[in-house]
Design an enzyme around this catalytic site. Sequence first.
Site, short mmCIF file in Angstrom:
data_model
loop_
_atom_site.label_atom_id
_atom_site.label_comp_id
_atom_site.label_asym_id
_atom_site.label_seq_id
_atom_site.Cartn_x
_atom_site.Cartn_y
_atom_site.Cartn_z
N LYS A 80 16.60 13.10 23.20
CA LYS A 80 16.72 13.09 21.74
C LYS A 80 15.94 11.90 21.21
CE LYS A 80 20.50 11.72 19.52
NZ LYS A 80 21.86 11.72 18.93
N ARG A 124 27.72 16.66 17.13
CA ARG A 124 28.29 16.17 18.39
C ARG A 124 28.96 14.81 18.20
NH1 ARG A 124 26.55 10.94 19.70
NH2 ARG A 124 24.41 10.88 20.53
#
Length: 344
Positions: A80, A124
Site C-alpha cells: 500500500k 480496515r
Amino acid sequence: MSKYEFLYLSQSDVVACGALVMDDVIKDLEYVFTLHHANDYILPSKVVLRWGDAESEGTRGRINAMPGYVGGGVDIAGIKWIGSAPKNPHEYRLPRASALIVLNDPETMLPLAVMDGTVISAMRTGGVTGTAAKYLARRDSKVAGMIGAGTQNRTQLMALKAALPQLSKVKVYDLSLERAESFAAEVSETLNVEVIPVSSGERAVVGADVVVTATTAKEPVIKAEWISEGCFYSHVGGYEAEFSVIEKADKIVVDDWEEIKHRGVQTLALMHAEKQFHTENIYAELGEIVVGHKKGRENAQEFIYFNSVGMAIDDLVVAKRIYENAKQKGVGTPLTLWDKPVFV
C-alpha cells in the site's frame, strides 16, 4: 512468452466488489490476526516519506510505503502506497488520504492488480477497532464517545456498530463544531444510531462504554479521570492519551508491539522510549485473543486499552477479497504490462 495483463480497479470498482461491507472486513481481519499469531506473514516496517521531522506530518503531510505478505488461505503479496496531506480538504477540496494497493503473485512476483486503496485503508482501520471491540468491549455496550469527526471516525463507528449491535448513542467531539454537526447528521441516518455533538472531549468520554480517538492531535486529548469503569478504549491516532490513561488500564492489548515501537509516535511508544512503559506490561497482541490463547474481556469492570498502529497485512487481506470478487463479477479494466517482454 505471451502478453501479460494485470487488473486495474478504480474506487468505484472497489466499492462494487464489497469494500464498504464492514461485516466482511471484520471477518477478513479476524482471519489475518490468526495468521499474525501463527507467524504466517511477512511484514517489513513502514517506510515513511516526509518533508521534515515527525511533527511535519501534521502540517506538510507524509507518504507511507507498506509492503507485506499474507499466508494461509490468502497467499498474496503486495504494497500500500498511501499519502496523507492535511491541507487537501480545505485548500484543494481533495481527500486528506489517497492510496494505491498493488497485489503481486507470491510465486512469479508479477503484479496481479493495481487498485484504489483509499476506501480499503479507511475500512480496515475502522475494522481493526471493530475486531478488537468484539473481544474486548462489553457486549451490552450502548454508549460510545468519539473524539474526531473525519472520514476515519465514520468507519470507526461503522465497525463499532457491526461489532456491538446494541450500541445506540454516540457522543462526538471535534475541534470544528460544524464538522461534528455534519458528522452527526450524516451518520445518525446511515447507521441508525443517535449521534450527538458535544462541546468538549470530556463530555464525549465521561460515561461512555466505548471510547475511540482518531485524530491528528499532537498533544493528549484523553485524561484518565474521564474513563469509566468497564470501558473499552481504542486508540487509533498518535499522542492522543495521557500516560496516566495507560497506567489506569487493567489490560493493554496491541495489534503489533514491534511496529508500534518502530512507528514511534503513539502514546505507548513514547512511554516506552522514556522508560515509563515496559513490554511485560502488554497483556496480549490481538491475535493471541482471537485464536483463544488468551482471554479477552473477563468481567464488566475491566478497563481495556487497545492500541493499533495498522499493518499492511490488514490492507492486503481485504484487497485480495476485492480482487477475487472483481474477477468473479467481471469488474475492472485489464491493462497490458507487455505484449512481449523486452528482457527475459
